[in-house]
Design a protein around this motif. Sequence first.
Motif, PDB file in Angstrom:
ATOM      1  N   PRO A   1      11.501   9.758 -14.662  1.00 19.48           N
ATOM      2  CA  PRO A   1      10.938   9.542 -13.328  1.00 19.48           C
ATOM      3  C   PRO A   1       9.712   8.635 -13.379  1.00 19.48           C
ATOM      4  N   VAL A   2       9.702   7.617 -12.543  1.00 13.91           N
ATOM      5  CA  VAL A   2       8.576   6.685 -12.440  1.00 13.91           C
ATOM      6  C   VAL A   2       8.012   6.786 -11.028  1.00 13.91           C
ATOM      7  N   ILE A   3       6.752   7.183 -10.943  1.00 15.27           N
ATOM      8  CA  ILE A   3       6.073   7.321  -9.653  1.00 15.27           C
ATOM      9  C   ILE A   3       5.005   6.245  -9.580  1.00 15.27           C
ATOM     10  N   ALA A   4       5.097   5.369  -8.594  1.00 16.79           N
ATOM     11  CA  ALA A   4       4.156   4.267  -8.457  1.00 16.79           C
ATOM     12  C   ALA A   4       3.009   4.690  -7.554  1.00 16.79           C
ATOM     13  N   ALA A   5       1.780   4.604  -8.062  1.00 16.12           N
ATOM     14  CA  ALA A   5       0.576   4.860  -7.280  1.00 16.12           C
ATOM     15  C   ALA A   5       0.064   3.523  -6.771  1.00 16.12           C
ATOM     16  N   LEU A   6       0.223   3.278  -5.481  1.00 16.23           N
ATOM     17  CA  LEU A   6      -0.008   1.958  -4.912  1.00 16.23           C
ATOM     18  C   LEU A   6      -1.372   1.870  -4.245  1.00 16.23           C
ATOM     19  N   THR A   7      -2.054   0.752  -4.503  1.00 11.16           N
ATOM     20  CA  THR A   7      -3.308   0.430  -3.841  1.00 11.16           C
ATOM     21  C   THR A   7      -3.315  -1.052  -3.528  1.00 11.16           C
ATOM     22  N   GLY A   8      -4.009  -1.441  -2.486  1.00 15.05           N
ATOM     23  CA  GLY A   8      -4.179  -2.854  -2.183  1.00 15.05           C
ATOM     24  C   GLY A   8      -2.863  -3.594  -2.084  1.00 15.05           C
ATOM     25  N   ALA A   9      -2.813  -4.753  -2.744  1.00 17.69           N
ATOM     26  CA  ALA A   9      -1.667  -5.643  -2.634  1.00 17.69           C
ATOM     27  C   ALA A   9      -0.446  -5.110  -3.380  1.00 17.69           C
ATOM     28  N   VAL A  10       0.660  -5.013  -2.667  1.00 18.22           N
ATOM     29  CA  VAL A  10       1.984  -4.770  -3.261  1.00 18.22           C
ATOM     30  C   VAL A  10       2.840  -5.904  -2.699  1.00 18.22           C
ATOM     31  N   VAL A  11       2.729  -7.054  -3.337  1.00 19.21           N
ATOM     32  CA  VAL A  11       3.138  -8.318  -2.716  1.00 19.21           C
ATOM     33  C   VAL A  11       4.122  -9.053  -3.624  1.00 19.21           C
ATOM     34  N   GLY A  12       5.159  -9.639  -3.034  1.00 17.97           N
ATOM     35  CA  GLY A  12       6.097 -10.457  -3.790  1.00 17.97           C
ATOM     36  C   GLY A  12       6.705  -9.681  -4.940  1.00 17.97           C
ATOM     37  N   GLY A  13       6.516 -10.202  -6.154  1.00 17.23           N
ATOM     38  CA  GLY A  13       7.017  -9.519  -7.340  1.00 17.23           C
ATOM     39  C   GLY A  13       6.400  -8.153  -7.544  1.00 17.23           C
ATOM     40  N   GLY A  14       5.214  -7.922  -6.974  1.00 15.88           N
ATOM     41  CA  GLY A  14       4.623  -6.589  -7.032  1.00 15.88           C
ATOM     42  C   GLY A  14       5.425  -5.582  -6.241  1.00 15.88           C
ATOM     43  N   LEU A  15       5.997  -6.021  -5.113  1.00 12.47           N
ATOM     44  CA  LEU A  15       6.879  -5.153  -4.342  1.00 12.47           C
ATOM     45  C   LEU A  15       8.210  -4.957  -5.067  1.00 12.47           C
TER      46      LEU A  15
ATOM     47  N   LEU B   1       8.504  -4.851  -8.299  1.00 14.24           N
ATOM     48  CA  LEU B   1       8.158  -3.869  -9.323  1.00 14.24           C
ATOM     49  C   LEU B   1       8.100  -2.472  -8.723  1.00 14.24           C
ATOM     50  N   ALA B   2       7.395  -2.328  -7.607  1.00 15.32           N
ATOM     51  CA  ALA B   2       7.251  -1.013  -6.980  1.00 15.32           C
ATOM     52  C   ALA B   2       8.599  -0.462  -6.539  1.00 15.32           C
ATOM     53  N   SER B   3       9.481  -1.327  -6.066  1.00 17.79           N
ATOM     54  CA  SER B   3      10.774  -0.857  -5.561  1.00 17.79           C
ATOM     55  C   SER B   3      11.678  -0.352  -6.673  1.00 17.79           C
ATOM     56  N   ALA B   4      11.366  -0.690  -7.931  1.00 20.98           N
ATOM     57  CA  ALA B   4      12.130  -0.170  -9.062  1.00 20.98           C
ATOM     58  C   ALA B   4      11.665   1.226  -9.467  1.00 20.98           C
TER      59      ALA B   4
END
Length: 268
Positions: free
Chosen positions: A107-121, A123-126
């Motif tokens: 299990p991978v839980i992403a703790a998001l702050t600030g920019a979740v942009v482009g390739g960052g999104l 990454l987060a969506s995985a």
Amino acid sequence: MLTLDQLSELKNLVVERHEDGVWIVRLNRPNKRNALDIATIDELVDLFSSAPRLGAAAIVLTGEGDHFCAGLDLVEHHQADRSPADFMHVCLRWHEAFNKMEYGGVPVIAALTGAVVGGGLELASAAHIRVADASTYFALPEGQRGLFTGGGATIRVADLVGKARMVDMMLTGRVYQGQEAVEIGLAQYRVEGSSFDKALDLARRAAENLPLTNFAICSAISHMQNMSPLDAAYAESVVAGVVNTQTDARARLEAFANKTAARIRPDS
């Protein structure tokens, strides 16, 4: 394949291992808003290839500093002056990293702050679970940069929000944040306080599950989504046959039968 000792030698990722099997993985390029260069992608491939075999029970993925990830390192990309073939192979490496995350069984839980942009999104969506805080915002600005997504947004982000919303985000630069981002599927949780604290709590809960059960949840479901309904039904039956008869589950089933197991109740 990394060893435990080699985890501390990573340059762009910081890995902290807890005794309960929870790992904290931080993108460590805060001066670049944790933008993803090829070296960071290579480290992500190595880490998520190795984590299941090194005993990770759950992983919190976050970014150092104020931002989760601002996407592709555009300065590196510009300076590299890549050919189409060169960039195709960069994209394939991104896909390898994110597939290791989604299909790896941890299990991978992403703790998001600030920019979740482009390739960052991308990454987060995985990640399997995404937690946003009050500062988090989501965008796919590729259209304004003269670019196109190459790290799986057409697969994962479109699956989360739908084709029409993804096209809108890319064409117009639309930014989502707050409760609206949760409602359309970009995150499952939004907190007023620390997204990291919430993600760590979720990771610790997940780490209490049996490893084989977590593997099925965090791998088989994604595979089944790629199948026809008939094939998915067959695969689900096979996976359930293996997971639901595992020896390690007997004590938990006995606790349920004896009415000593914790009851499932809504939060008060």
